[in-house]
Design an enzyme around this catalytic site. Structure first.
Site, short mmCIF file in Angstrom:
data_model
loop_
_atom_site.label_atom_id
_atom_site.label_comp_id
_atom_site.label_asym_id
_atom_site.label_seq_id
_atom_site.Cartn_x
_atom_site.Cartn_y
_atom_site.Cartn_z
N LYS A 1 61.57 79.29 -46.25
CA LYS A 1 62.56 80.11 -46.95
C LYS A 1 62.65 81.45 -46.22
O LYS A 1 61.66 82.16 -46.10
CB LYS A 1 62.15 80.32 -48.40
CG LYS A 1 63.09 81.26 -49.14
CD LYS A 1 62.64 81.49 -50.58
CE LYS A 1 63.21 82.82 -51.07
NZ LYS A 1 62.67 83.22 -52.37
N GLY B 1 63.10 89.83 -59.43
CA GLY B 1 62.25 90.34 -60.51
C GLY B 1 62.99 91.08 -61.61
O GLY B 1 62.37 91.57 -62.53
N ALA C 1 66.29 84.21 -57.46
CA ALA C 1 66.09 85.61 -57.87
C ALA C 1 67.02 86.01 -59.02
O ALA C 1 68.20 85.70 -59.03
CB ALA C 1 66.28 86.58 -56.72
N GLY C 2 66.43 86.73 -59.95
CA GLY C 2 67.19 87.31 -61.05
C GLY C 2 67.15 86.51 -62.34
O GLY C 2 67.41 87.05 -63.41
N ASN D 1 60.45 82.50 -60.32
CA ASN D 1 59.05 82.92 -60.17
C ASN D 1 58.65 83.92 -61.25
O ASN D 1 57.93 83.58 -62.19
CB ASN D 1 58.83 83.50 -58.76
CG ASN D 1 57.36 83.87 -58.53
OD1 ASN D 1 56.49 83.54 -59.33
ND2 ASN D 1 57.08 84.55 -57.45
N THR D 2 59.18 85.16 -61.16
CA THR D 2 58.76 86.22 -62.08
C THR D 2 58.82 85.79 -63.54
O THR D 2 57.88 86.03 -64.31
CB THR D 2 59.64 87.46 -61.89
OG1 THR D 2 59.62 87.81 -60.51
CG2 THR D 2 59.14 88.63 -62.71
#
Ligand code: SF4
EC number: 2.8.1.10
Lengths: 368, 269
Positions: B107, B168, B194-195, B216-217
């Site tokens: 990635k 995040g 993301a987001g 992830n986050t």
């Protein structure tokens, strides 16, 4: 425009008067804002914010977890030498202090590096006093080349250098620079730096920026809490961090919050920064600059470090010795200052895990 | 697609990236967890088959702290180039990851901006081109932009990973319109990266037609990451099923059951 000129805009601001004019609503507004400006930051540092520490702490914890996760980076300092030509009133390595000075040979350094890397740490901070004759840049470079074999990230906390010199160190593998202004107030700066090249306020102030220009990946700044007025020192530290972060977007900016510690000599801090103030500054910084690294060293007690772990800290030192050769058992050397938290790396990791956080021993690698 | 065709199609509704057929359309990350054991369990309960991790974080010397030892067997490793500020650095990291035995998926994450962590699209295209030529399966993380996505396709990306909101930030699909355009115009899988902060947002991305999402986050920092991983697993499935089912179009006006202009048609009667 360098930071000095930028910060002069605030010379007009009478910080004391401004702080007194801040009311509860200003504090509440600042806590709830998405993007805080420097005056919001000041509001959070103010005495009026005392009552809102809990709210600030909640927000700070959220922001920290959001951006850094439940992780705490660990590193340890490694002292190369304690020779110093300066006379900083607050430091035991001060050239006026009489003690047997030490400097690591490359063999000594190898032992020291071996001892540290056995603990599992991959990040170190290399320190030395200011002595261009005893520890010239060429010596530091040799040390870095050797240390690269053991560690994946090397930061330096040494005397300020020119851009070209920083570049030389970056080229051999240094990726982080720590340089504390010690005190932003110029008058006090002059009073506590009695002799030596460190007297040059501007050269030191601009060192962090020179590090950014030279290609350092992370730059860590700080004021030595206790030397100057708490509010204005905390304010200018935040401004400085924001200045660097905005101008050098590729640099990870960090802030340390060191408080003066006992050392050999009679200097007494002008002000005592309380635990509450230390925490308030950390929380205010987190709300103002959500992505900035925050570093709490072993100058603080184990109890305090454990308590503030979930509030905003992102980095802590562990298994610390502040003397030359201290990791591989040199008992003869002197401490630069006394530390409070004497826990080993293993003990620190255990504590961090117990708090439901993850200790991170490796978070960077210079892939060349 | 009629009902029969749909029920025929559903069991085969796999996500194909390079030569891999993936059942799960949820990709997960390994950062920010409180410890590796929780991470391991969360990945398992997410049923994800592709797991990303920052090469810079991997400590090959430490059994206990080495994140690789905690990734469930059978997952495809997706090392990322986090920490890279230029295409050059990303390429170097990718090669080291491959040499270290992390496979050939990568990635691309090229980020110069530490304040918002937004990707540098230009450097990302460069890195993608070099690595695709070198035989990598390249998944570039990017700011959603149609021209950039087209170039990524041209230079050999295996999928395109636009951000929904800054890393995040948990703000969900702030870039929805741009992502919709990418989904319509780009033939490669579009993976929203993301987001995404909540399962409902993951479902929204899937309903929109995203091929997959990367989270992830939102999982790592949840109070109960294992449970949250499960919630994301279900949300992604639900969103995908809804997409396949073809949701009715949203309309600004309600369809009156007796049309207001019906009388016009009736006039001739
Ligand atoms: S603080 Fe640094 S420069 Fe000052 S005396 Fe101590 S070692 Fe020397």
């Amino acid at each position: 425009m360098d930071f000095y000129r930028m910060s002069q805009q605030y010379d007009e601001l009478n910080i004391e008067r401004y702080l007194n004019s801040i009311d509860d609503q200003d504090v509440i507004n600042a806590i709830n804002k998405q993007h805080l400006n420097e005056l919001d930051y000041l509001a959070l540092l103010s005495p009026s914010a005392d009552k809102y520490l809990e709210q600030m702490a909640k927000r700070a914890r959220e922001l920290t977890i959001q951006h850094f996760g439940r992780t705490i980076g660990l590193y340890t300092p490694l002292y190369l030498a304690d020779y110093c030509v300066n006379q900083c009133a607050y430091c035991s390595f001060n050239s006026q202090q009489q003690f047997k000075r030490n400097k690591l040979t490359l063999q000594d350094l190898e032992k020291e590096a071996g001892a540290i890397s056995k603990t599992g740490l991959k990040h170190i901070l290399v320190l030395t006093g200011e002595s261009r004759s005893k520890t010239p840049v060429s010596y530091i470079k040799e040390c870095i080349v050797l240390l690269k074999k053991y560690f994946s990230s090397i930061s330096i906390e040494i005397y300020p250098l020119d851009v070209e010199e920083y570049k030389e160190l970056v080229d051999v593998g240094v990726d982080g620079l720590t340089i504390y202004q010690e005190v932003y107030n110029e008058e006090i700066y002059r009073q506590v730096h009695l002799k030596g090249p460190k007297k040059d306020y501007h050269y030191r102030l601009n060192a962090a920026e020179r590090g950014c220009v030279a290609g350092m990946r992370s730059v860590n700044i700080g004021t030595l809490l206790g030397l100057g007025d708490f509010y204005s020192e905390a304010f200018y530290t935040g401004l400085h961090a924001n200045y660097l972060q905005t101008k050098y977007i590729d640099v990870e900016v960090g802030v340390s919050l060191p408080r003066l510690r006992p050392f050999k000599g009679a200097f007494q801090p002008r002000t005592t920064v309380s635990d509450q103030q230390l925490v308030q500054m950390m929380l205010a910084l987190r709300l103002y600059l959500p992505r900035v690294g925050i570093n709490i060293s072993t100058r603080e007690t184990a109890k305090l470090r454990d308590a503030i772990l979930p509030l905003g800290v992102t980095k802590m030192s562990a298994g610390v010795s502040t003397k030359v050769g201290g990791h591989s058992g040199n008992e003869e050397a002197s401490n630069q200052f006394d530390i409070s938290d004497e826990r080993s790396v293993e003990e620190m990791m255990e504590m961090i895990y117990q708090n439901n956080y993850q200790p991170v021993l490796k978070d960077w690698h210079l892939f060349r | 697609m009629n009902n029969e065709e749909y029920f025929e199609a559903k069991p085969k509704d796999n996500l194909k990236i390079a030569n891999e057929n993936l059942k799960s359309r949820l990709l997960v990350g390994t950062g920010k967890f409180a410890n590796n054991q929780v991470m391991n369990k969360a990945i398992a309960s997410s049923e994800s088959q592709v797991v990303t991790m920052a090469l810079r974080r991997i400590d090959f010397d430490s059994e206990q702290e080495n994140v690789l030892n905690f990734i469930p067997k059978g997952c495809i490793l997706l090392p990322n180039t986090s920490g890279a500020r230029t295409a050059d650095e990303a390429v170097r990291i990718a090669k080291i990851a491959r040499a270290a035995g992390c496979g050939n998926w990568i990635k691309i994450e090229v980020i110069k901006d530490n304040k918002y962590l937004l990707p540098d699209n230009y450097e990302t295209i460069k890195a993608t081109e070099i690595l695709a030529k070198d035989g990598f399966v390249v998944l570039p993380y990017m700011s959603p932009d149609l021209m950039v996505a087209k170039q990524l396709v041209e230079v050999g990306a295996a999928a395109v990973m636009p951000l929904g909101a800054p890393i995040g930030s948990n703000q969900g699909l702030q870039t929805k319109e741009m992502i919709r355009i990418l989904i319509n115009e780009i033939s490669l899988p579009i993976i929203v990266d993301a987001g995404i902060g909540k399962p409902s947002q993951a479902a929204e991305a899937m309903e929109l037609g995203a091929a997959a999402v990367l989270v992830n986050t939102a999982i790592a920092t949840a109070k109960n990451p294992v449970l949250m991983a499960e919630a994301f697993r279900d949300a992604v499935k639900a969103g995908r099923t809804a997409y396949l089912a073809g949701p009715g179009a949203t309309k600004d006006y309600a369809d009156a059951s007796s049309p207001l202009t019906g009388f016009l048609n009736n006039q001739s009667e």
